[in-house]
Scaffold this motif. Structure first.
Motif, PDB file in Angstrom:
ATOM      1  N   ALA A 211       2.129  -4.970   3.147  1.00  0.00           N
ATOM      2  CA  ALA A 211       1.160  -5.755   3.908  1.00  0.00           C
ATOM      3  C   ALA A 211       1.381  -7.251   3.694  1.00  0.00           C
TER       4      ALA A 211
ATOM      5  N   SER B 280      -2.833  -8.497  14.905  1.00  0.00           N
ATOM      6  CA  SER B 280      -3.456  -7.412  14.149  1.00  0.00           C
ATOM      7  C   SER B 280      -2.401  -6.709  13.301  1.00  0.00           C
ATOM      8  N   GLY B 281      -2.714  -6.489  12.027  1.00  0.00           N
ATOM      9  CA  GLY B 281      -1.768  -5.822  11.136  1.00  0.00           C
ATOM     10  C   GLY B 281      -0.823  -6.781  10.443  1.00  0.00           C
ATOM     11  N   SER B 282      -1.000  -8.097  10.665  1.00  0.00           N
ATOM     12  CA  SER B 282      -0.075  -9.061  10.069  1.00  0.00           C
ATOM     13  C   SER B 282      -0.411  -9.343   8.598  1.00  0.00           C
ATOM     14  N   GLY B 283      -1.569  -8.819   8.115  1.00  0.00           N
ATOM     15  CA  GLY B 283      -1.895  -8.966   6.689  1.00  0.00           C
ATOM     16  C   GLY B 283      -3.004  -9.957   6.399  1.00  0.00           C
ATOM     17  N   LYS B 284      -3.709 -10.405   7.432  1.00  0.00           N
ATOM     18  CA  LYS B 284      -4.764 -11.413   7.250  1.00  0.00           C
ATOM     19  C   LYS B 284      -5.876 -10.896   6.322  1.00  0.00           C
ATOM     20  N   SER B 285      -6.373  -9.704   6.631  1.00  0.00           N
ATOM     21  CA  SER B 285      -7.484  -9.172   5.826  1.00  0.00           C
ATOM     22  C   SER B 285      -7.036  -8.874   4.408  1.00  0.00           C
ATOM     23  N   THR B 286      -5.816  -8.386   4.272  1.00  0.00           N
ATOM     24  CA  THR B 286      -5.291  -8.107   2.934  1.00  0.00           C
ATOM     25  C   THR B 286      -5.285  -9.385   2.104  1.00  0.00           C
TER      26      THR B 286
ATOM     27  N   MET C 106       1.028   5.017   0.847  1.00  0.00           N
ATOM     28  CA  MET C 106       0.297   6.109   1.493  1.00  0.00           C
ATOM     29  C   MET C 106       1.182   7.351   1.429  1.00  0.00           C
TER      30      MET C 106
ATOM     31  N   TYR D 117       0.869  -1.187   0.000  1.00  0.00           N
ATOM     32  CA  TYR D 117       0.000   0.000   0.000  1.00  0.00           C
ATOM     33  C   TYR D 117       0.892   1.218   0.000  1.00  0.00           C
TER      34      TYR D 117
HETATM   35  N1  LIG Z   1      -6.153   0.299   2.379  1.00  0.00           N
HETATM   36  C1  LIG Z   1      -4.988   0.331   3.049  1.00  0.00           C
HETATM   37  N2  LIG Z   1      -4.147   1.358   2.865  1.00  0.00           N
HETATM   38  C2  LIG Z   1      -2.983   1.396   3.503  1.00  0.00           C
HETATM   39  N3  LIG Z   1      -2.565   0.477   4.349  1.00  0.00           N
HETATM   40  C3  LIG Z   1      -3.338  -0.581   4.596  1.00  0.00           C
HETATM   41  C4  LIG Z   1      -4.603  -0.705   3.944  1.00  0.00           C
HETATM   42  N4  LIG Z   1      -5.183  -1.849   4.353  1.00  0.00           N
HETATM   43  C5  LIG Z   1      -4.319  -2.419   5.236  1.00  0.00           C
HETATM   44  N5  LIG Z   1      -3.217  -1.658   5.374  1.00  0.00           N
HETATM   45  C6  LIG Z   1      -2.058  -1.954   6.194  1.00  0.00           C
HETATM   46  O1  LIG Z   1      -1.578  -3.231   5.815  1.00  0.00           O
HETATM   47  C7  LIG Z   1      -1.207  -3.963   6.948  1.00  0.00           C
HETATM   48  C8  LIG Z   1      -2.012  -5.250   7.020  1.00  0.00           C
HETATM   49  O2  LIG Z   1      -3.363  -4.935   7.295  1.00  0.00           O
HETATM   50  P1  LIG Z   1      -4.515  -6.017   7.417  1.00  0.00           P
HETATM   51  O3  LIG Z   1      -4.402  -6.928   6.269  1.00  0.00           O
HETATM   52  O4  LIG Z   1      -5.784  -5.300   7.606  1.00  0.00           O
HETATM   53  O5  LIG Z   1      -4.119  -6.770   8.748  1.00  0.00           O
HETATM   54  P2  LIG Z   1      -4.995  -7.700   9.699  1.00  0.00           P
HETATM   55  O6  LIG Z   1      -6.255  -7.992   9.040  1.00  0.00           O
HETATM   56  O7  LIG Z   1      -4.131  -8.910   9.917  1.00  0.00           O
HETATM   57  O8  LIG Z   1      -5.163  -6.952  10.972  1.00  0.00           O
HETATM   58  C9  LIG Z   1      -1.425  -3.057   8.161  1.00  0.00           C
HETATM   59  O9  LIG Z   1      -0.217  -2.443   8.487  1.00  0.00           O
HETATM   60  C10 LIG Z   1      -2.422  -2.050   7.653  1.00  0.00           C
HETATM   61  O10 LIG Z   1      -2.226  -0.839   8.309  1.00  0.00           O
END
Ligand SMILES: Nc1ncnc2c1ncn2[C@@H]1O[C@H](COP(=O)(O)OP(=O)(O)O)[C@@H](O)[C@H]1O
Ligand SMILES: [Mg+2]
Lengths: 262, 407
Positions: A26, A46-52, A19, A17
């Motif tokens: 991620a 949290s922040g490990s990239g699971k949702s990504t 910014m 990402y």
């Molecule tokens: N749309 C985005 N823009 C910028 N950074 C992002 C975005 N989505 C996630 N991140 C960053 O990517 C990293 C992984 O996020 P995420 O996949 O949401 O983690 P998790 O779901 O494991 O908590 C985090 O550092 C988050 O801040």
């Protein structure tokens, strides 16, 4: 084992990402695959990239590099419209916040994916939706609105909606994040039940309590897989039974105490 | 098939948000209503003027002073012209096709004192032939005759309203009235012609010989408004017009290269001229009302934009489960079109109701035609597409991940 179909194959996926001037890495090279019938828990802080990772697997987002195959289709090469159709026909989403349409009955919510189904595989929408609701044990709640249902019931409607198109894969991002411990076990029991019927499930969680019901755990840290193990899952239905028994017991004791106090 | 389903989705959304729907439609309802009422008033006025011109009489030719303005260029100051009673006499004597000829002098708001009090009314100075041209009857007494015209007798014929105001139920024939300080004798009362549809009293005037009017009341240099002529048959009208034109050119000593310093028009030409002005008025009213329709359209866009933001999560959900951008666009566009057409329909009801109400309470002539209604519906549909497109496109362009995260 080798003749079992691979549903997902992820090869060296990276997601960065940007910014402004800072870059967030991620995902930094993720390789793994999921075979048909698996139930995988993706864990990590949290922040490990699971949702990504889930968003990419779910066809909601493109990886920065690497390739991703779903049912042998290279998803990251598809157009936005093709991606929408893949989400519709091959994937069922379950979210932490349920994400049901307000003021819309359980049945209509469940029908919704069929509205966008261009393959027209399913002819009778409301019948399919009703069947799906029965599968999650809400056959008697079809006309209820989300605000008339408990959190666990709402999540079950969301699961029914995910199942209505008979997807290859059900993706659930923190599906029990908004639920109490008893309802969590209920929903996990439902997932196990569906998995036993052959549905491939990939769920994200950061709780061991939830992950122990999965057959396999993939752990992420800083956008990389640090652990990928098979395990013998606990049986949620069993836990639920015990949980209910203890509760009944506690209640029995309370009643006894109340009777003694008289 | 897909479109039909999306119509259903849009319909559900509209029904589920009744208040928002009503607010969205309000601008269109008022806009369309206003356009219909305004056009109805304009068309009513047109009809009214048409009627008045028809009421003038049959087989009429009207001569008015001044050059025709058709060429656009003015004839200059020297061409200031008058019509004179001699012009009328010359026409009377020389024209074969003219049956009756009367000069018309008039003055607004002359003071009339008599009977129970005083009153202000229009006075008309004409010849006895005027009665024939206008086809007027007297309910009491008589019209003045040629001798009285010649001698400038101090006699007047009263309109019904004057009688009502000054004499009540009494018959005023034989009474004395004072018109602008000149005593006169009442010799007749005209039959009532009632009111026009827009409430103009057609009986609020007095008639007297033009000679008397000119010499005693208006003054020698008073302005003669017109010469009124009728012909024996409708076929004679164009012939009379040509003939009268030739006579007047000669009377005014116009050289062949000089343009007419008067106009000779028949009823049709009069109503064409009047129609021109009322059409302009109608267009103006419609334009003003259209602005409110435009404002209504902007209102739709405004609420649709708010609605897109409000429903970001819904859009995210739909996209996550497989809606394409075009599905979302279509859904919002259909919502906007359905709302504006629905608003248009309600606006038509409001407009028709409003015009009817205005017509009956204010006594205004109003006319709603199907053409206006069809245009109003089409226009509100177009407003829905035009003002719905931007918000719909905005919705369709949303990124599903961001939309789902939206609180
Ligand atoms: N749309 C985005 N823009 C910028 N950074 C992002 C975005 N989505 C996630 N991140 C960053 O990517 C990293 C992984 O996020 P995420 O996949 O949401 O983690 P998790 O779901 O494991 O908590 C985090 O550092 C988050 O801040
Ligand atoms: Mg997350």
């Amino acid at each position: 084992m080798s003749e079992i179909k691979e549903v997902i194959r992820v090869l060296d996926i990276r997601k960065t990402y940007e910014m402004g001037k800072t870059k967030v890495h991620a995902l930094q090279g993720v390789d793994f695959s999921v075979r048909e019938g698996e139930m995988v828990a993706i864990m990590g802080a949290s922040g490990s990239g699971k949702s990504t990772l889930m968003n990419i697997i779910g066809g909601l987002d493109y990886p920065t590099s690497g390739s991703y195959f779903l049912d042998d289709i290279e998803i990251n090469k598809l157009s936005k419209n093709q991606l929408a159709d893949i989400r519709n026909q091959k994937i069922g989403f379950v979210f932490q916040g349920f994400n049901l349409l307000a003021r819309t009955s359980a049945l209509e919510n469940t029908e919704l994916p069929l509205l966008y189904d261009r393959s027209k595989r399913v002819k009778k929408h409301s019948e399919a939706a009703r069947h799906s609701l029965e599968r999650v044990g809400l056959g008697d709640r079809v006309d209820h609105f989300p605000n008339e249902l408990s959190g666990g019931q709402q999540q079950r409607v969301a699961i029914a909606r995910a199942l209505v198109t008979n997807p290859s894969l059900v993706l659930a991002d923190e599906p029990t994040g908004n639920l109490d411990s008893k309802t969590t076990v209920e929903v996990m029991s439902l997932f196990q039940e569906l998995n036993a019927e052959g549905v491939t499930i990939l769920l994200v969680t950061h709780e061991d309590e939830v992950a122990r019901y999965a057959k396999r755990i993939v752990e992420l840290r800083d956008g990389k897989i640090i652990r990928d193990i098979q395990q013998t899952p606990d049986i949620a239905a069993q836990d639920l039974k015990e949980l209910l028994a203890t509760r009944a017991n506690d209640q029995g004791i309370e009643e006894l105490e109340a009777a003694e106090a008289d | 098939m897909q479109a039909l389903r999306l119509v259903k989705v849009a319909g559900k959304s509209i029904i589920k948000n009744k208040m928002r729907t009503l607010l969205t439609m309000l601008g269109i309802i008022i806009g369309v209503g206003a356009v219909i009422v305004m056009v109805a008033i304009g068309e009513g006025a047109q009809f009214e003027i048409e009627q008045q011109i028809q009421n003038l009489g049959t087989n009429m030719v009207v001569v008015t002073p001044g050059a025709a303005q058709t060429s656009g260029a003015s004839q200059g100051a020297s061409s200031f012209s008058r019509l004179t009673p001699e012009d009328a006499k010359k026409i009377k004597n020389e024209s074969i096709y003219s049956a009756n000829v009367s000069p018309v002098f008039s003055s607004f708001r002359a003071q009339i004192v008599g009977g129970e009090g005083n009153w202000r009314a229009t006075i008309l100075g004409v010849t006895p032939e005027y009665q024939v041209i206008r086809n007027w009857d007297t309910t009491s007494g008589r019209f003045f005759d040629a001798r009285e015209e010649r001698t400038g007798a101090k006699v007047v014929v009263l309109g019904k309203t004057i009688v009502d105001q000054l004499y009540g139920d009494r018959d005023p024939v034989g009474e004395r009235v004072i018109v602008n300080r000149v005593p006169m004798q009442v010799i007749g009362v005209l039959e009532s012609k009632g009111q026009t549809a827009d409430g103009n009293d057609q009986d609020d005037f007095i008639v007297l010989p033009y000679t008397t009017a000119r010499n005693r009341i208006l003054g020698r240099w008073s302005f003669m408004r017109q010469i009124l002529i009728n012909t024996y048959t409708p076929e004679d009208i164009p012939l009379a017009q040509e003939e009268v034109r030739a006579i007047l050119r000669e009377a005014h000593g116009l050289a062949s290269w000089e343009a007419d310093d008067f106009e000779v028009r028949n009823q049709e030409q009069l109503s064409e001229a009047a129609q021109g002005t009322t059409e302009v008025m109608t267009a103006l009213l419609a334009a003003i009302a259209s602005i409110s329709l435009l404002v209504g359209g902007i209102g739709i866009m405004n609420i649709m934009l708010v609605s897109v933001t409000e429903r970001t999560r819904e859009i995210g959900i739909r996209m996550a489960i497989g809606a394409r951008g075009s599905d979302v666009l279509t859904q919002f566009l259909i919502e906007s079109i359905v709302m504006s057409i629905l608003g248009g329909a309600l606006g038509i009801a409001l407009g028709v109701g409003g015009s009817t109400l205005l017509g009956s309470t204010m006594g205004w002539a109003t006319a709603v035609n199907t053409e206006t209604v069809v245009i109003a519906i089409a226009f509100s549909g177009a407003v829905g597409i035009f003002f719905g497109f931007y918000p719909a496109r905005k919705a369709a362009a949303l990124n599903p991940i961001d939309a789902l995260r939206f609180e």
